[in-house]
Design a protein around this motif. Structure first.
Motif, PDB file in Angstrom:
ATOM      1  N   ASP A 179       6.923 -13.390   6.263  1.00  0.00           N
ATOM      2  CA  ASP A 179       7.702 -14.410   7.646  1.00  0.00           C
ATOM      3  C   ASP A 179       9.391 -14.660   7.045  1.00  0.00           C
ATOM      4  O   ASP A 179       9.466 -14.702   7.850  1.00  0.00           O
ATOM      5  CB  ASP A 179       6.726 -14.796   7.470  1.00  0.00           C
ATOM      6  N   GLN A 180       9.642 -14.900   5.481  1.00  0.00           N
ATOM      7  CA  GLN A 180      10.570 -15.551   4.922  1.00  0.00           C
ATOM      8  C   GLN A 180      12.128 -14.023   4.969  1.00  0.00           C
ATOM      9  O   GLN A 180      12.687 -14.050   5.119  1.00  0.00           O
ATOM     10  CB  GLN A 180      11.123 -15.893   3.641  1.00  0.00           C
ATOM     11  N   ASN A 181      10.955 -12.920   4.435  1.00  0.00           N
ATOM     12  CA  ASN A 181      12.344 -11.855   3.839  1.00  0.00           C
ATOM     13  C   ASN A 181      11.559 -10.619   4.213  1.00  0.00           C
ATOM     14  O   ASN A 181      10.763 -10.049   3.677  1.00  0.00           O
ATOM     15  CB  ASN A 181      12.324 -11.864   2.398  1.00  0.00           C
ATOM     16  N   PRO A 182      11.518 -10.062   6.136  1.00  0.00           N
ATOM     17  CA  PRO A 182      10.669  -9.192   6.188  1.00  0.00           C
ATOM     18  C   PRO A 182      11.283  -7.675   5.672  1.00  0.00           C
ATOM     19  O   PRO A 182      10.870  -6.667   5.482  1.00  0.00           O
ATOM     20  CB  PRO A 182      11.149  -8.887   7.751  1.00  0.00           C
ATOM     21  N   ASN A 183      11.464  -7.720   4.903  1.00  0.00           N
ATOM     22  CA  ASN A 183      12.851  -6.079   3.779  1.00  0.00           C
ATOM     23  C   ASN A 183      12.778  -6.570   2.679  1.00  0.00           C
ATOM     24  O   ASN A 183      13.664  -6.466   1.552  1.00  0.00           O
ATOM     25  CB  ASN A 183      13.656  -5.902   4.513  1.00  0.00           C
ATOM     26  N   PRO A 184      12.121  -7.531   1.592  1.00  0.00           N
ATOM     27  CA  PRO A 184      12.014  -7.754   0.367  1.00  0.00           C
ATOM     28  C   PRO A 184      12.092  -6.308  -0.451  1.00  0.00           C
ATOM     29  O   PRO A 184      11.393  -5.113  -0.137  1.00  0.00           O
ATOM     30  CB  PRO A 184      10.466  -8.462   0.094  1.00  0.00           C
ATOM     31  N   SER A 185      12.477  -6.444  -1.529  1.00  0.00           N
ATOM     32  CA  SER A 185      12.764  -5.314  -2.603  1.00  0.00           C
ATOM     33  C   SER A 185      11.122  -5.256  -3.426  1.00  0.00           C
ATOM     34  O   SER A 185      10.724  -6.509  -3.557  1.00  0.00           O
ATOM     35  CB  SER A 185      13.774  -6.046  -3.946  1.00  0.00           C
ATOM     36  N   LYS A 229       6.712  -8.371  -6.056  1.00  0.00           N
ATOM     37  CA  LYS A 229       5.843  -8.601  -7.422  1.00  0.00           C
ATOM     38  C   LYS A 229       6.469 -10.261  -7.713  1.00  0.00           C
ATOM     39  O   LYS A 229       5.398 -10.916  -8.184  1.00  0.00           O
ATOM     40  CB  LYS A 229       6.610  -7.802  -8.789  1.00  0.00           C
ATOM     41  N   LYS A 230       7.790 -10.390  -8.031  1.00  0.00           N
ATOM     42  CA  LYS A 230       7.839 -11.756  -7.535  1.00  0.00           C
ATOM     43  C   LYS A 230       6.637 -13.280  -6.844  1.00  0.00           C
ATOM     44  O   LYS A 230       5.982 -13.935  -7.116  1.00  0.00           O
ATOM     45  CB  LYS A 230       9.241 -12.538  -7.867  1.00  0.00           C
ATOM     46  N   ALA A 231       6.566 -12.570  -5.858  1.00  0.00           N
ATOM     47  CA  ALA A 231       6.094 -13.672  -4.490  1.00  0.00           C
ATOM     48  C   ALA A 231       4.612 -13.019  -4.636  1.00  0.00           C
ATOM     49  O   ALA A 231       3.579 -14.359  -4.667  1.00  0.00           O
ATOM     50  CB  ALA A 231       5.883 -12.814  -3.207  1.00  0.00           C
ATOM     51  N   LEU A 232       3.763 -12.593  -5.470  1.00  0.00           N
ATOM     52  CA  LEU A 232       2.540 -12.323  -5.563  1.00  0.00           C
ATOM     53  C   LEU A 232       2.186 -12.686  -7.570  1.00  0.00           C
ATOM     54  O   LEU A 232       1.377 -12.135  -7.617  1.00  0.00           O
ATOM     55  CB  LEU A 232       2.550 -10.543  -5.050  1.00  0.00           C
ATOM     56  N   THR A 274      -7.260  -3.993  -9.340  1.00  0.00           N
ATOM     57  CA  THR A 274      -6.611  -2.552  -8.456  1.00  0.00           C
ATOM     58  C   THR A 274      -5.080  -2.398  -9.657  1.00  0.00           C
ATOM     59  O   THR A 274      -4.953  -1.058  -9.500  1.00  0.00           O
ATOM     60  CB  THR A 274      -5.932  -3.194  -7.406  1.00  0.00           C
ATOM     61  N   GLY A 275      -5.031  -3.379 -10.596  1.00  0.00           N
ATOM     62  CA  GLY A 275      -3.939  -2.829 -11.443  1.00  0.00           C
ATOM     63  C   GLY A 275      -2.387  -3.195 -10.847  1.00  0.00           C
ATOM     64  O   GLY A 275      -1.256  -2.511 -11.116  1.00  0.00           O
ATOM     65  N   TYR A 276      -3.022  -3.974  -9.027  1.00  0.00           N
ATOM     66  CA  TYR A 276      -1.896  -4.116  -8.502  1.00  0.00           C
ATOM     67  C   TYR A 276      -1.151  -2.707  -8.058  1.00  0.00           C
ATOM     68  O   TYR A 276      -0.013  -3.695  -6.953  1.00  0.00           O
ATOM     69  CB  TYR A 276      -0.401  -5.644  -9.471  1.00  0.00           C
ATOM     70  N   LYS A 277      -0.732  -2.433  -8.902  1.00  0.00           N
ATOM     71  CA  LYS A 277       0.302  -0.836  -7.931  1.00  0.00           C
ATOM     72  C   LYS A 277       0.453  -1.051  -6.340  1.00  0.00           C
ATOM     73  O   LYS A 277       1.197  -0.820  -5.875  1.00  0.00           O
ATOM     74  CB  LYS A 277       0.102   0.713  -8.471  1.00  0.00           C
ATOM     75  N   LYS A 278      -1.431  -0.948  -6.284  1.00  0.00           N
ATOM     76  CA  LYS A 278      -1.468  -0.421  -4.511  1.00  0.00           C
ATOM     77  C   LYS A 278      -1.557  -1.521  -3.876  1.00  0.00           C
ATOM     78  O   LYS A 278      -0.693  -1.074  -2.370  1.00  0.00           O
ATOM     79  CB  LYS A 278      -3.432   0.468  -4.560  1.00  0.00           C
ATOM     80  N   ILE A 279      -1.590  -2.991  -4.405  1.00  0.00           N
ATOM     81  CA  ILE A 279      -1.263  -4.329  -3.868  1.00  0.00           C
ATOM     82  C   ILE A 279       0.213  -4.141  -3.674  1.00  0.00           C
ATOM     83  O   ILE A 279       0.465  -4.233  -1.538  1.00  0.00           O
ATOM     84  CB  ILE A 279      -1.815  -5.540  -4.371  1.00  0.00           C
ATOM     85  N   ILE A 280       1.222  -4.036  -4.647  1.00  0.00           N
ATOM     86  CA  ILE A 280       2.613  -3.669  -4.192  1.00  0.00           C
ATOM     87  C   ILE A 280       2.897  -3.197  -3.160  1.00  0.00           C
ATOM     88  O   ILE A 280       3.732  -3.342  -2.034  1.00  0.00           O
ATOM     89  CB  ILE A 280       3.510  -3.643  -5.025  1.00  0.00           C
ATOM     90  N   ASP A 281       2.482  -1.621  -3.643  1.00  0.00           N
ATOM     91  CA  ASP A 281       2.626  -0.428  -2.722  1.00  0.00           C
ATOM     92  C   ASP A 281       2.316  -1.213  -1.022  1.00  0.00           C
ATOM     93  O   ASP A 281       3.470  -1.030  -0.151  1.00  0.00           O
ATOM     94  CB  ASP A 281       2.152   0.780  -2.226  1.00  0.00           C
ATOM     95  N   ALA A 282       1.452  -0.933  -0.996  1.00  0.00           N
ATOM     96  CA  ALA A 282       0.324  -2.188   0.492  1.00  0.00           C
ATOM     97  C   ALA A 282       1.795  -3.089   1.333  1.00  0.00           C
ATOM     98  O   ALA A 282       2.041  -3.167   2.478  1.00  0.00           O
ATOM     99  CB  ALA A 282      -0.502  -2.430   0.399  1.00  0.00           C
ATOM    100  N   VAL A 283       2.098  -4.001   0.162  1.00  0.00           N
ATOM    101  CA  VAL A 283       3.568  -4.560   1.071  1.00  0.00           C
ATOM    102  C   VAL A 283       4.739  -3.912   0.819  1.00  0.00           C
ATOM    103  O   VAL A 283       4.948  -4.632   2.550  1.00  0.00           O
ATOM    104  CB  VAL A 283       3.403  -5.879   0.145  1.00  0.00           C
ATOM    105  N   ARG A 288       4.800  -1.582   2.419  1.00  0.00           N
ATOM    106  CA  ARG A 288       4.610  -0.350   3.187  1.00  0.00           C
ATOM    107  C   ARG A 288       5.064  -1.258   4.743  1.00  0.00           C
ATOM    108  O   ARG A 288       4.775  -0.435   5.363  1.00  0.00           O
ATOM    109  CB  ARG A 288       3.103   0.634   3.675  1.00  0.00           C
ATOM    110  N   VAL A 289       4.486  -2.646   4.407  1.00  0.00           N
ATOM    111  CA  VAL A 289       4.627  -3.199   5.827  1.00  0.00           C
ATOM    112  C   VAL A 289       6.282  -4.207   5.905  1.00  0.00           C
ATOM    113  O   VAL A 289       5.885  -4.536   7.647  1.00  0.00           O
ATOM    114  CB  VAL A 289       3.505  -4.401   5.440  1.00  0.00           C
ATOM    115  N   SER A 290       6.815  -3.886   5.198  1.00  0.00           N
ATOM    116  CA  SER A 290       7.960  -4.408   5.395  1.00  0.00           C
ATOM    117  C   SER A 290       8.607  -2.917   6.442  1.00  0.00           C
ATOM    118  O   SER A 290       7.902  -2.524   6.348  1.00  0.00           O
ATOM    119  CB  SER A 290       8.504  -4.526   3.746  1.00  0.00           C
ATOM    120  N   LYS A 291      10.166  -3.570   6.593  1.00  0.00           N
ATOM    121  CA  LYS A 291      11.030  -2.655   7.298  1.00  0.00           C
ATOM    122  C   LYS A 291      10.931  -2.011   6.365  1.00  0.00           C
ATOM    123  O   LYS A 291      11.414  -0.773   6.858  1.00  0.00           O
ATOM    124  CB  LYS A 291      12.267  -4.406   8.159  1.00  0.00           C
ATOM    125  N   GLY A 292      11.628  -1.922   5.318  1.00  0.00           N
ATOM    126  CA  GLY A 292      12.391  -0.865   4.518  1.00  0.00           C
ATOM    127  C   GLY A 292      10.842   0.264   3.782  1.00  0.00           C
ATOM    128  O   GLY A 292      11.166   1.125   3.839  1.00  0.00           O
TER     129      GLY A 292
END
Ligand code: FES
Ligand code: FES
Length: 158
Positions: A119-125, A130-133, A141-150, A152-156
């Protein structure tokens, strides 16, 4: 213990209740509003795991470390407030389709932290995700699939 009259605005709905001055937000959300928001998960109860994360005025906060009276009148969002009827929020869809959920215990807090970021940064790196989470722990899960999911939703993402 002293009870205080308070209005909590949760997922767009106002709740007027009497609350202990020392009650934690997680206790109020799960047990005192009359609607059992059990998607607010408690694990460590000491600010270390992020399972209890909710949004307050758009900012992720730890509901196990927050006095309920301190967020009177503010807009509180729990995981129950994200879907529109049967339509999941894009982050929920992405977590499901990306295999970012196993036991699911961390998932509400993860998704709300991710929502606070997007909501603050629609296109995060990836690093920004990783910092936000960083305060949300997952044992499965080992985190990779979580980070990839986020991402995927970002504008990038796609
Ligand atoms: S239950 Fe709140 S940080 Fe772990
Ligand atoms: S999916 Fe089990 S703790 Fe994250």
């Amino acid at each position: 213990m002293k009870k205080i009259e308070a209005t909590f605005i949760v997922n767009g709905n106002p709740y007027e209740i009497y609350v202990d001055s020392h009650a934690l937000l997680i206790e109020v959300l799960r047990d005192e509003l009359g609607c059992k928001l059990n998607g607010v998960h408690e694990s460590c109860g000491s600010g270390d795991c992020g399972a209890c994360t909710v949004l307050v005025d758009g900012e992720p906060i730890l509901s196990c470390m927050t006095l309920a009276v301190s967020v009177r009148g503010k807009a509180i969002t729990t995981i129950e407030g994200l879907a529109k009827g049967t339509e999941l929020h894009p982050l929920q869809e992405a977590f499901v389709s990306n295999g970012a959920i196993q036991c699911g215990y961390c998932t509400p807090g993860m998704i709300l932290s991710a929502k606070g970021l997007l909501d603050q940064n629609p296109n995060p790196s990836e690093l920004e995700v990783k910092k936000a989470l960083a305060g949300n722990l997952c044992r499965c899960t080992g985190y990779k699939k979580i980070i990839d999911a986020v991402l995927r939703v970002s504008k990038g993402g796609n």
